[in-house]
Design an enzyme around this catalytic site. Structure first.
Site, PDB file in Angstrom:
ATOM      1  N   LYS A 170      61.525  66.090  19.295  1.00 49.20           N
ATOM      2  CA  LYS A 170      60.474  65.278  19.923  1.00 49.20           C
ATOM      3  C   LYS A 170      60.825  63.793  19.978  1.00 49.20           C
ATOM      4  O   LYS A 170      61.804  63.339  19.376  1.00 49.20           O
ATOM      5  CB  LYS A 170      59.150  65.494  19.179  1.00 49.20           C
ATOM      6  N   ARG A 175      58.237  74.554  13.211  1.00 47.89           N
ATOM      7  CA  ARG A 175      58.404  75.109  14.562  1.00 47.89           C
ATOM      8  C   ARG A 175      59.631  74.446  15.161  1.00 47.89           C
ATOM      9  O   ARG A 175      59.629  73.234  15.382  1.00 47.89           O
ATOM     10  CB  ARG A 175      57.137  74.801  15.377  1.00 47.89           C
TER      11      ARG A 175
HETATM   12  N1  HH2 Z   1      54.636  71.298  20.010  1.00 48.35           N
HETATM   13  C1  HH2 Z   1      54.861  71.717  21.268  1.00 48.35           C
HETATM   14  C2  HH2 Z   1      54.278  72.901  21.728  1.00 48.35           C
HETATM   15  N2  HH2 Z   1      53.487  73.642  20.935  1.00 48.35           N
HETATM   16  N3  HH2 Z   1      52.459  74.001  18.840  1.00 48.35           N
HETATM   17  C3  HH2 Z   1      52.206  73.590  17.589  1.00 48.35           C
HETATM   18  N4  HH2 Z   1      51.422  74.323  16.788  1.00 48.35           N
HETATM   19  N5  HH2 Z   1      52.739  72.433  17.084  1.00 48.35           N
HETATM   20  C4  HH2 Z   1      53.540  71.634  17.833  1.00 48.35           C
HETATM   21  O1  HH2 Z   1      53.976  70.568  17.339  1.00 48.35           O
HETATM   22  C5  HH2 Z   1      53.831  72.038  19.187  1.00 48.35           C
HETATM   23  C6  HH2 Z   1      53.257  73.244  19.662  1.00 48.35           C
HETATM   24  C7  HH2 Z   1      55.742  70.923  22.165  1.00 48.35           C
HETATM   25  O2  HH2 Z   1      57.079  71.313  22.023  1.00 48.35           O
HETATM   26  P1  HH2 Z   1      57.900  72.323  22.963  1.00 48.35           P
HETATM   27  O3  HH2 Z   1      57.290  73.688  22.989  1.00 48.35           O
HETATM   28  O4  HH2 Z   1      59.317  72.268  22.520  1.00 48.35           O
HETATM   29  O5  HH2 Z   1      57.827  71.686  24.386  1.00 48.35           O
HETATM   30  P2  HH2 Z   1      56.873  71.895  25.657  1.00 48.35           P
HETATM   31  O6  HH2 Z   1      55.477  71.605  25.280  1.00 48.35           O
HETATM   32  O7  HH2 Z   1      57.432  70.917  26.668  1.00 48.35           O
HETATM   33  O8  HH2 Z   1      57.024  73.336  26.120  1.00 48.35           O
END
Ligand code: HH2
Length: 261
Positions: free
Chosen positions: A205, A239
């Site tokens: 992030k 995660r």
């Molecule tokens: N961060 C993202 C998505 N879902 N869920 C939880 N519980 N906690 C988090 O910090 C979190 C989450 C964002 O990351 P990512 O899935 O890598 O990216 P994107 O939202 O662009 O798909």
């Protein structure tokens, strides 16, 4: 928790796993690498993202969930969605946890989770993904996030969700500046003191980019540092995209600390 984004636009791996077979291969690889749960998401919630719409989310998710069902026995499946209609499809396909970045914002979500007896991760977000990084502001970020999570946990339990089915997440990067994220990671004990396991998602992030000066594709080492710090501060679940490396790092870290992996 290994991340499987079946989206065209996720901030670090968008478009890589849209195809059901590629997604299933990646999920199996993460399970083999030691992921205890695979989190499948079909809507990006990165800063600036516009909502995909439930029909699009279901159309992306359903074939992947079908391809995964029964083929990743080593790791249960979680669905990363804010929409009860999407969660229902995923639960029907075998998901055992709903990872809801809106902490039950869809009025149909908590009743669904209660009725189906699955787990739920309640995450804190200030604002909406499209604008949440414009001007995040708090008085005391740690106590405000903890109070929000406590309130949502109480609402879930009132709605019939078993307390032991709840996981809490401060929502790193969701309407937070670098200082807010650091305060939350340092103050994770306040959230743990609510009595439920805490999940932290900091991998790749913006905070890792700010601290290392690295682009999103070069944040693996920084993400490992964040995962270890989160566990040291009390997180039970991290995660991550890079499961093999995180499992190794945690194994060494926990052995040295004397806690076992
Ligand atoms: N961060 C993202 C998505 N879902 N869920 C939880 N519980 N906690 C988090 O910090 C979190 C989450 C964002 O990351 P990512 O899935 O890598 O990216 P994107 O939202 O662009 O798909």
């Amino acid at each position: 928790m290994g991340i499987l984004n079946v989206t065209p636009d996720s901030f670090s791996d968008g478009g890589e796993y849209l195809d059901g077979a590629a997604a299933a291969d990646h999920a199996r690889a993460m399970a083999a690498g030691g992921a205890a749960i695979i989190d499948v998401g079909a809507e990006s919630t990165r800063p600036g993202a516009t909502p995909a719409g439930t029909e699009v989310e279901i159309a992306r998710l359903a074939p992947v969930m079908r391809a995964l069902a029964g083929t990743v026995p080593a790791a249960p499946l979680s669905v990363d969605t804010r929409h009860a209609a999407v969660a229902r499809v995923a639960i029907d396909a075998g998901a055992v946890l709903v990872n809801d970045v809106s902490a039950g914002g869809d009025p149909a979500m908590l009743p669904l989770v209660a009725e189906r007896g699955v787990g739920i991760c309640l995450m804190h977000m200030q604002g909406e993904p499209a604008t949440m990084q414009d001007d995040p502001h708090y008085g005391d970020v740690v106590s405000e996030v903890a109070a929000f999570l406590e309130g949502r946990m109480a609402a879930a339990v009132r709605g019939g969700v078993a307390e032991d089915a709840i996981v809490l997440d401060p929502g790193i990067g969701f309407g937070k500046s670098l200082d807010h994220n650091l305060a939350l990671l340092r103050g994770l004990g306040v959230i743990s003191s609510l009595g439920r396991p805490v999940l932290v998602g900091a991998a790749r992030k913006g905070m890792i980019g700010s601290l290392t000066g690295r682009d999103v594709g070069e944040r693996r080492a920084g993400s490992l540092g964040a995962a270890l710090a989160a566990v040291a501060a009390g997180a039970s679940v991290v995660r991550v995209h890079d499961v093999d490396e995180t499992v190794d790092a945690l194994r060494v870290f926990t052995e040295i600390r004397g806690g076992g992996a």
